[in-house]
Design an enzyme around this catalytic site. Sequence first.
Site, short mmCIF file in Angstrom:
data_model
loop_
_atom_site.label_atom_id
_atom_site.label_comp_id
_atom_site.label_asym_id
_atom_site.label_seq_id
_atom_site.Cartn_x
_atom_site.Cartn_y
_atom_site.Cartn_z
N VAL A 1 3.72 17.29 -22.89
CA VAL A 1 4.10 16.16 -23.73
C VAL A 1 3.95 14.85 -22.97
O VAL A 1 3.32 13.90 -23.46
CB VAL A 1 5.55 16.36 -24.24
CG1 VAL A 1 6.06 15.11 -24.91
CG2 VAL A 1 5.60 17.54 -25.20
N CYS B 1 7.90 26.49 -27.75
CA CYS B 1 8.65 25.64 -28.68
C CYS B 1 9.43 26.40 -29.75
O CYS B 1 10.64 26.23 -29.87
CB CYS B 1 7.71 24.66 -29.35
SG CYS B 1 6.77 23.73 -28.14
C1 UGA Z 1 4.47 23.77 -32.06
C2 UGA Z 1 4.35 22.88 -33.31
O1 UGA Z 1 3.27 23.32 -34.12
C3 UGA Z 1 4.11 21.42 -32.89
O2 UGA Z 1 4.10 20.59 -34.05
C4 UGA Z 1 5.25 21.00 -31.97
O3 UGA Z 1 5.05 19.67 -31.50
C5 UGA Z 1 5.28 21.91 -30.76
O4 UGA Z 1 5.50 23.27 -31.21
C6 UGA Z 1 6.41 21.48 -29.86
O5 UGA Z 1 7.57 21.53 -30.28
O6 UGA Z 1 6.15 20.96 -28.75
P1 UGA Z 1 2.73 24.91 -30.34
O7 UGA Z 1 3.90 25.73 -29.91
O8 UGA Z 1 1.88 24.22 -29.33
O9 UGA Z 1 3.22 23.75 -31.37
O10 UGA Z 1 1.76 25.88 -31.15
P2 UGA Z 1 1.47 26.24 -32.68
O11 UGA Z 1 0.06 25.92 -32.97
O12 UGA Z 1 2.50 25.69 -33.58
O13 UGA Z 1 1.61 27.84 -32.63
C7 UGA Z 1 2.86 28.47 -32.35
C8 UGA Z 1 2.73 29.96 -32.49
O14 UGA Z 1 2.63 30.34 -33.86
C9 UGA Z 1 1.51 30.57 -31.80
O15 UGA Z 1 1.89 31.73 -31.11
C10 UGA Z 1 0.56 30.89 -32.94
O16 UGA Z 1 -0.29 31.96 -32.64
C11 UGA Z 1 1.56 31.25 -34.02
N1 UGA Z 1 1.04 31.10 -35.40
C12 UGA Z 1 0.66 29.87 -35.85
C13 UGA Z 1 0.98 32.21 -36.23
O17 UGA Z 1 1.34 33.33 -35.85
N2 UGA Z 1 0.53 32.04 -37.52
C14 UGA Z 1 0.16 30.84 -38.00
O18 UGA Z 1 -0.23 30.76 -39.20
C15 UGA Z 1 0.21 29.73 -37.16
#
Ligand code: UGA
Length: 454
Positions: free
Chosen positions: A11, A283
């Site tokens: 961040v 997160c």
């Molecule tokens: C998440 C949020 O999306 C961000 O908006 C936020 O700023 C961030 O946390 C934070 O609080 O710093 P991030 O953890 O980087 O971001 O990743 P994501 O893309 O949200 O994915 C999170 C998890 O969900 C991953 O393991 C991904 O594989 C999973 N996921 C995502 C699914 O299983 N299905 C989906 O449809 C989408």
Amino acid sequence: MKVCVVGTGYVGLTTGVSLAFLGHEVTCVDLDQQKIDMLTGGSCPIYEPGMEDLLAEATANLTFTTSYAEAVPGADVVFVAVQTPSADDGSPDLRYLRSAAESVAQNLDHDFTVVVNKSTVPIGSGNWVDAILRESFAQRADRPAGCEFSVASNPEFLREGNAIHDTLFPDRIVIGSDNPRSLEVLNQLYRPIINQTFTAPSFSPRPDDIGAVPLVSTDLASAELIKYAANAFLALKISYANEIGQLAAKVGADISEVTRGMGLDQRIGSRFLQAGVGWGGSCFGKDTKALIATAAEYNYSMPIVQAAREVNERQRLIAVERLQDELRILKGRKIGLLGIAFKPNTDDLRDSPALDIANLLLARGARVRLHDPIAGERFRREQPSLAPYLSDSLDALFDDCDAVVLVTEWAQYLELDWGKFVGLMRTPILLDGRHVLDAERMARLGYKYLAIAG
Ligand code: UGA
């Protein structure tokens, strides 16, 4: 404007480099000398697509230091973006935030500085940081006259792997403060993003459909809650897709069709409905836990958020049970896991489903091998107990394997020459942990294709 960023994790670094790219004069401070040396030399301590290019473009406006005395004086805005790991009871450990706030207070000298909580901090932290700043500032023998400061919250919504895009082209910017002057300073700082007046970097083009970025200017507590409420909602949206996915398997429905049909309803939306082994990362797990811990302080329970966590934990176990149902005996079987990072385009391993799945399989006597295109080195360093099971090549992973699980949907795996590898396996069982492979094509190539849901 003159900006100081405390902490050069995902961040902090993205914030600092992006603001420097937009023309602000930015100094990033971190106590880790090694990180500062790397950044000063133009290389990036984290794996994030485009970050080194943006660093190079912004270099004239960027300074890296370990000294608060170099970074804080004269800053119009100080962003605090230090880590807030989970304590044992689920509440975030705020000791780094406290010591950062104290160090900032020791060095404030400007007529008006906005100190911004950029890390995801518990609700009420704005007031808490304000109190620490005032206490530490009051203790200074050399405190300058006419130096004012105020705390604001400006939560971050970037996704790892898409950090630059999400920062330069956000869906919204949220700023919270109980002081109108702080809101005005932050509004000015973000004006190039709000009005989209900057020239987009070549490696992160401006989306065609972006207009003015909405600014949510609100009070401290609301800004703090927006961040948790958003992350918990995304987490529960995925868990909901996963819960429906298990029912879909039982009734003979196709979860991809179900979520496509749901997502086309604009009130629901198609994003974050991808079923599979579930969410991980730094997160969602931490923030849902923290939300529940905050609610508990008010004697309030959050059964929906709790359920999202439970469903997510269960998904990892379901992956193992799918293999057990198919192989009957897991003991002695060689299982290959494709992907260790918690999602593609990052080397972050925190709360990654692959780690839990590997440990569950090992506990049941399976022989596990793991592979990742980028996160292998970090895995070796951070997971010493699992490190011996790392495969350096895909040939080694597939060789004599009883089953392979696609855990992280890296592009490299989607484009794999699957036909070549099937011949190396002992039994060609393929569990698609993300529902991203073409089941019919995989079957044609000779795999026994399994999905998490059905
Ligand atoms: C998440 C949020 O999306 C961000 O908006 C936020 O700023 C961030 O946390 C934070 O609080 O710093 P991030 O953890 O980087 O971001 O990743 P994501 O893309 O949200 O994915 C999170 C998890 O969900 C991953 O393991 C991904 O594989 C999973 N996921 C995502 C699914 O299983 N299905 C989906 O449809 C989408």
